[in-house]
Design an enzyme around this catalytic site. Structure first.
Site, PDB file in Angstrom:
ATOM      1  N   ASP A 148      -8.502 -10.053  -0.543  1.00  0.00           N
ATOM      2  CA  ASP A 148      -7.808  -9.195   0.406  1.00  0.00           C
ATOM      3  C   ASP A 148      -7.875  -7.738  -0.032  1.00  0.00           C
ATOM      4  O   ASP A 148      -7.979  -6.830   0.800  1.00  0.00           O
ATOM      5  CB  ASP A 148      -6.348  -9.647   0.534  1.00  0.00           C
ATOM      6  CG  ASP A 148      -5.555  -8.747   1.473  1.00  0.00           C
ATOM      7  OD1 ASP A 148      -5.828  -8.780   2.687  1.00  0.00           O
ATOM      8  OD2 ASP A 148      -4.686  -7.993   0.988  1.00  0.00           O
ATOM      9  N   ASN A 175       0.850  -1.196   0.000  1.00  0.00           N
ATOM     10  CA  ASN A 175       0.000   0.000   0.000  1.00  0.00           C
ATOM     11  C   ASN A 175       0.894   1.258   0.000  1.00  0.00           C
ATOM     12  O   ASN A 175       2.116   1.147  -0.008  1.00  0.00           O
ATOM     13  CB  ASN A 175      -0.970  -0.026   1.194  1.00  0.00           C
ATOM     14  CG  ASN A 175      -0.261   0.023   2.539  1.00  0.00           C
ATOM     15  OD1 ASN A 175       0.911   0.384   2.632  1.00  0.00           O
ATOM     16  ND2 ASN A 175      -0.977  -0.343   3.586  1.00  0.00           N
TER      17      ASN A 175
END
Lengths: 331, 331, 331
Positions: free
Chosen positions: C206, C17
């Site tokens: 996910d 991320n």
């Protein structure tokens, strides 16, 4: 052992050509990843500056057997010599067919790395020495080290001579920013039927247009609009696509880039190259706060460029008028 | 409702440029993916041939706001008109900052698809009609349909005229197969320090060399070997890399391709373009049983090419002698 | 040993991320790749039909520590039990910082595979038995096998019903954070047989769970655990996958998200959409020092949500009790 490392992964369609042979480039990339990891790990086993192993040289590498989609590539790396400032890594690649159990050695490669300080990327740090299983091994490593050092030096000299004699184009001209790329259509670019997704083509077109725009104004640039695009002819899997872009028009705050897509069916050569798509992209230049910057005016050379500029200007004025009309209608 | 569709995904570093603006091309690709899915789904809601929606045209598309890494792109598609053989899809793109909750419309696009039979890719099948919420809507759709049909036709005529006037080079010459690509260095190409991985460079070099080889012999080709490569200068994130390849030598069963990598630091333009790497790749041509095929001899033009050919031949003979010596030593 | 396998690779920007935490989904995908390779290899060590190990179930998996960009993930897999028709694989994941040399175990996972014949993908073949180091080990494996078999059966019955209806969202409600994404299955998502790798599905699950979590608490979030996942039905190449997630439960420091995977075979529309997988993901919210932050409580609307919350709470308390018991046993 700290000086050994193994990496492995299954080969996927995107790693290979359309008949299923894994690209040599995919294998070279895995070899270098293994080398970089083991080299970086080794050079950080001492106190002092943290560092990164940067690739300095790859020795001649043979591809002994083809590798195929679905096989598992095992890449094992070992440090085999260290000089004061460089690390020799030997890498073996093995292809395993996990269904039949067959294994074959496909590559043996030798790479040289140099540790670069993370504090100062222009500084090369010292390499911690490895232990050798015998004095003969150390001696043989030293010979390889001296030999490659000499070759690197020769190459540097040779390269110095032939340095790009490309006649530099004048800044802000069409020639100066024009760009093109070739792309070998891969499985993930295609529909189930083996035709290139229109979206993949548009992405490549935008990439080339963006490079043309960046070369022209040397700033952060973003796509502002794309004119209507017609897809007259399909592009098939296995084609090589050539995407070329040239600047046609600049206003105060925008650039227009014309992009061409030509498809070359390589193997079915009798079909010949054909133009598959053309389009106009408009880009703007942004500063650090994402506000528009002025664009350097395009320097025109010759009648053709002048004509294209006028046509671009007409499109620009037409779009501007249309935007104003839309705005008024909404009010 | 079958004629609506939404796709969304988070924007990753590779979707954007180095300052974090998502590439227009990434957005265009998502728009087309949504259009292709909804179009294909709709055209298969009837009995008869299974089919695939192929992109025929994209209307002018504006990029209203920049999108950034970490934002979620929501792409929603709806079928808004169907003619006998084509489907109009309207697509809206919304950027959502999932942390602040802010949302903004970034694009509105209109795409036209044509359903192609899976049994026969040259056959266009009929499109099942949609229901309109009002006769006015249908009428407006029909007008858009007629307008784009006209433009596509005009464009086809115009394109037919200006078709590639590129003077076709003679087959089997150096010029005929030479190729180059540009690549904008992205985050995944780089180390944590912002330098391009040597393996990434080598993969691009192999890609260009492979295209040169395939253009020369129009068959399935594979990498046989790579000569020693020296990496004299590092390549930094944000550079544009130009990778060019040209054939230098052919033997009966192999081709040698010289590959150059030039780095252009775009934004830091004062640094200028520089040659980062050069190397020689050897390729062989394979038949369907993966057996080597004869290679068409390279046609040389001019002294420079002749000289390079002789140098290539010397390398070839030297490597051959070395392989023989290695074999004898092993026996 | 034939029943061990190690895979490793460096974590890149696209695996993580924006603050640099590697996505749980990236790790799940690597775990499954290792499991698939070792399972396929083992089931082909006998004569008879060649086969492919298809993922049938993943046991609850905890994410013990965050992993970061630039670290090397080492994934090692071992076959720990075989029944007549299934293989248990245990996988450990280790994160290595190659610059500091620090290593930490990040995951321990257990996966169950079933060997599918390559001649007939609807046929499950027999698994060659492994040898156990002790009778106790075999006995313990048998118990795990019986337990998961029962759970898979129960889950099959429970799966059915539900799908979401979106309206305008009050903050911290279930509707406010619920999300879905669509993915067109491409060649590189699939095995040689044209079925989606279980790991690819888990990575998408996910991703959606992460978006739901981030929408709820607007901070940096990471996967803490995944409950057992059963793969009841295979997903074929060319399908469109819809992955939807909704929050079911929040504790002080964690969020539970339920994720559904629906497969839509687009072209073979008569087959209809079907639910392929469901699972529960647990996420935590982190501050800039990677320390857990409090999670805003979920606002419940209606009996259904209340009921799901209670069920989530029961799972939460059960896992907590289990963790405590494990800890005590180790002391």
């Amino acid at each position: 052992m700290a000086s050994q490392y193994e990496l492995s992964r299954i080969m996927r369609p995107d790693d290979a050509n359309i008949v299923g042979n894994v690209h040599g480039g995919t294998i070279l990339k895995m070899i270098e990843e293994a080398g970089c990891i083991i080299g970086t790990r080794h050079c950080n086993t001492q106190s002092g500056d943290r560092c990164l192993a940067a690739l300095a040289r790859v020795e001649r590498t043979d591809f002994l057997h083809p590798m195929f989609i679905g096989e598992v590539a095992h890449v094992s790396a070992e440090i085999t010599y260290t000089s004061k400032h460089s690390v020799e890594v030997q890498v073996n690649v093995l292809a395993e067919n996990i269904v039949t159990g067959a294994k074959k050695v496909t590559n043996k490669a030798t790479l040289w790395y140099v540790p670069i300080s993370l504090q100062n990327v222009d500084k090369i740090i010292e390499v911690p020495p490895i232990e050798y299983s015998s004095p003969e091994r150390e001696e043989a490593g030293k010979k390889r080290y001296e030999a490659q050092k000499l070759e690197r030096l020769e190459d540097k000299v040779r390269n110095g001579e032939i340095i790009m004699s490309v006649s530099l184009p004048e800044p802000f001209t069409v020639v100066c920013s024009q760009s093109s790329l070739i792309h070998l259509v891969g499985p993930s670019d295609c529909t189930l039927h083996g035709f290139v997704h229109g979206g993949v083509t548009m992405k490549l077109m935008d990439e080339v247009a963006g490079i043309v725009a960046a070369r022209h104004c040397k700033t952060n640039i973003v796509t502002a609009s794309v004119d209507a695009i017609n897809f007259h002819r399909k592009i098939k899997k296995g084609c090589v696509i050539t995407v070329s872009g040239r600047m046609t028009f600049t206003s105060n705050k925008s650039m227009e880039i014309e992009v061409f897509v030509d498809a070359d069916p390589l193997v079915e050569a009798e079909k010949g190259k054909y133009r598959a798509v053309t389009a106009f992209f408009t880009y703007i230049s942004l500063d650090k706060e994402n506000k528009p910057l002025p664009v350097p005016p395009l320097k025109l050379e010759g009648e053709e460029e002048q004509k294209r500029f006028e046509e671009g200007k007409a499109r620009y004025l037409q779009n501007k008028a249309k935007r104003l009309a839309d705005k008024e209608r909404q009010q």
